[in-house]
Design an enzyme around this catalytic site. Structure first.
Site, PDB file in Angstrom:
ATOM      1  N   GLY A  33     -10.399  -1.570  -1.893  1.00 24.95           N
ATOM      2  CA  GLY A  33      -8.864  -2.342  -1.208  1.00 24.95           C
ATOM      3  C   GLY A  33      -8.395  -3.850  -1.438  1.00 24.95           C
ATOM      4  O   GLY A  33      -7.486  -4.301  -1.186  1.00 24.95           O
ATOM      5  N   MET A  34      -9.180  -4.269  -0.538  1.00 29.79           N
ATOM      6  CA  MET A  34      -9.349  -6.100   0.085  1.00 29.79           C
ATOM      7  C   MET A  34      -9.801  -6.483  -1.750  1.00 29.79           C
ATOM      8  O   MET A  34      -8.549  -7.345  -1.746  1.00 29.79           O
ATOM      9  CB  MET A  34     -10.111  -6.395   0.397  1.00 29.79           C
ATOM     10  CG  MET A  34     -10.204  -7.829   0.866  1.00 29.79           C
ATOM     11  SD  MET A  34      -8.692  -7.888   1.874  1.00 29.79           S
ATOM     12  CE  MET A  34      -8.365  -7.635   2.863  1.00 29.79           C
TER      13      MET A  34
ATOM     14  N   ASP B 156     -18.745   0.431   5.822  1.00 33.53           N
ATOM     15  CA  ASP B 156     -18.124   0.348   4.288  1.00 33.53           C
ATOM     16  C   ASP B 156     -18.468   1.254   3.908  1.00 33.53           C
ATOM     17  O   ASP B 156     -17.672   1.916   3.042  1.00 33.53           O
ATOM     18  CB  ASP B 156     -19.337  -0.452   3.279  1.00 33.53           C
ATOM     19  CG  ASP B 156     -19.066  -1.865   4.040  1.00 33.53           C
ATOM     20  OD1 ASP B 156     -18.312  -2.803   3.813  1.00 33.53           O
ATOM     21  OD2 ASP B 156     -20.492  -2.685   4.439  1.00 33.53           O
TER      22      ASP B 156
END
Length: 515
Positions: free
Chosen positions: A434-435, A299
């Site tokens: 991003g997601m 992460d």
């Protein structure tokens, strides 16, 4: 009404009032016109205090301008002495009332003869220093006043405590997460078997200041307030001090090692045993602080190389810059502070951890720098949060000045090992992941708002015609804002006031903003 100028640090009298209202049974009197007496309301709201703030305004009005202030100021001091029975009364002018150039020292001398309380005049140049510098100076002045008095009366006890002990200097009202940091420091010192001699000014008593020299050494969590006091105690009483901010895993370990060194040095001349804190550092870093583990996780590695901008007071801006670059692998394009008086220390601390350094107290200059860099995230004050909203860049607040949402009810320290967890959460959650952007783009989450022009410090008002707005809406969300800003930049350079589709394509060709 339009805000004309934003100040990162307030006027000097606010710093004096913050120190005075942090001590127990100390009353502050402002020699001020109406309008300068907003401190009481501000403190009650932000600190959510149940009790009234111990500060009174001695109002400068037309009668005072006609006859002079001495009678009113002295009467107000004596009235508060009779009503409140404080240990100390501090008189401070404001920038406005300083224009009158009255001899307030003389007012204090006259009131001191009659008053049962101690009365001092806040010896601060209101035209030369700001809120932070005035708070530092006022705290040192109060400490010096009581220690010098005890020394003259031969009542000063300089024998060190039997067990290792410290004074924590600089925790005070309206400080950024100060109460939470103080709680975390208490826990850490308890783990290290170090007693707390005194915490000043927050919750401290001026009558107990005579016991400050009994501590083995002093801790200064924030450079902004407390450093002058520590330097005075070091010069006059030989007390060592630690001014490293225990923020982030690396500086946290360094802070404990400095404590270790001071304890073992002084233990030679006492009956206390020598200590070894390395096992504690190892255990806390590996098992208590999740930040060290998180920085190695996938992460956090997704943030590697992302650009950020950091701006705030010297202590927090320097610490956050080092945490981002050294501990999390995040690029700091620019780091800056509004504490211009501490610029040399700041530059020394962050050298090699950022691309550029900005020392300014002009918010417009900071805003233009952010607009130029176009970082993925900002870490700054409330002003940088406002700038981020205008530019659609997320911002994590890491320093005063702040609004009420940054006086949390829950436990949110920035110092200590729990502080490393809180900072890691703040950093990670400040980025637009991003997601998240991908899903919002798919489901149209960002298209519910009308596209607006975002610019800072510009003289030309740009207009997007309907065709260009439609064309802009077709561009993928993750590059749309950059295309918009670069197109506007191109239009300004060419002196174009209305942006058309043709202008967009011309900007694309020249600036290569999207494909």
């Amino acid at each position: 009404m339009k805000l004309a100028y934003w100040m990162y640090a307030g006027p000097a009298h606010i710093g004096t009032l913050r120190v005075a209202s942090s001590f127990k049974n100390v009353h502050a009197i402002m020699h001020a016109p109406l309008g300068d007496d907003y401190f009481n309301v501000m403190r009650s709201m932000l600190e959510r205090e149940r009790d009234f703030t111990a500060a009174t305004a001695s109002i400068v009005d037309r009668h005072v301008l006609a006859r002079g202030s001495q009678e009113r100021v002295v009467d107000n001091i004596l009235r508060k002495d009779k009503e409140e029975r404080p240990d100390l009364i501090i008189l401070t002018p404001t920038c406005t009332s300083s224009i009158l150039q009255e001899d307030l020292h003389n007012f204090v001398d006259r009131a001191s003869i009659i008053s049962d309380s101690n009365v001092i005049f806040a010896d601060v140049d209101h035209y030369q220093v700001n809120e932070i510098q005035a708070a530092d100076r006022t705290l040192e002045q109060v400490v010096r006043y009581y220690l010098d008095r005890c020394h003259r009366q031969e009542k000063l006890d300089q024998f060190l405590t039997d067990a290792p002990s410290v004074n924590i200097i600089g925790i005070f009202t309206l400080g950024f997460h100060n109460q939470h940091d103080c709680r975390e420091l208490r826990r850490l010192l308890r783990d290290l078997d170090i007693e707390i001699n005194q915490i000043i000014p927050e919750g401290g008593s001026v009558e107990d200041l005579k016991n400050l020299p009994k501590a083995w050494f002093n801790l200064i969590p924030y450079r902004e307030v407390g450093l002058m006091t520590a330097m005075y105690l070091n010069k006059e009483y030989g007390m060592p001090y630690i001014s490293t901010a225990p923020m982030g895993a690396v500086d946290m370990a360094e802070w404990i090692r400095q404590i270790h060194k001071n304890v073992n040095t002084l233990a030679r001349s006492s009956s206390s045993k020598r200590v070894d804190y390395e096992p504690y550092i190892d255990g806390q870093t590996r098992f208590v602080s999740q930040a060290a583990w998180f920085s190695k996780s996938i992460d956090c590695q997704n943030l590697t190389g992302k650009e950020t901008v950091v701006f705030g007071d010297a202590t927090h801006a320097a610490s956050i810059t080092k945490i981002l670059a050294r501990e999390m692998g995040i690029r700091v394009s620019c780091a800056g502070t509004y504490c211009k008086h501490d610029a040399e220390w700041f530059k020394e601390q962050i050298q090699g951890f950022c691309d550029e350094i900005l020392i300014t107290d002009d918010h417009a200059e900071v805003g233009d720098m952010i607009a130029h860099v176009e970082p993925s995230a900002i870490f700054g004050t409330q002003m940088e949060r406002h700038i981020g909203k205008r530019l659609d860049i997320p911002c994590g607040v890491i320093s005063a000045p702040v609004h009420i949402q940054n006086y949390p009810l829950g436990y949110r320290p920035f110092l200590g090992y729990e502080g490393t967890n809180q900072i890691a959460d703040l950093v990670y959650n400040s980025f637009a992941l991003g997601m998240e952007d991908h899903l919002l783009d798919i489901f149209g989450g960002h298209d519910t708002k009308e596209i607006i022009t975002k610019s800072l410090s510009t003289d030309i008002g740009l207009i997007w015609n309907p065709e260009s707005r439609l064309e802009l809406s077709k561009i993928p969300r993750f590059v749309r804002e950059k295309v918009e800003r670069n197109t506007e930049k191109f239009a300004r350079q060419k002196g174009i006031e209305t942006i058309t589709v043709e202008v967009m394509y011309a900007a694309k060709e020249e600036l290569n903003t999207y494909h």
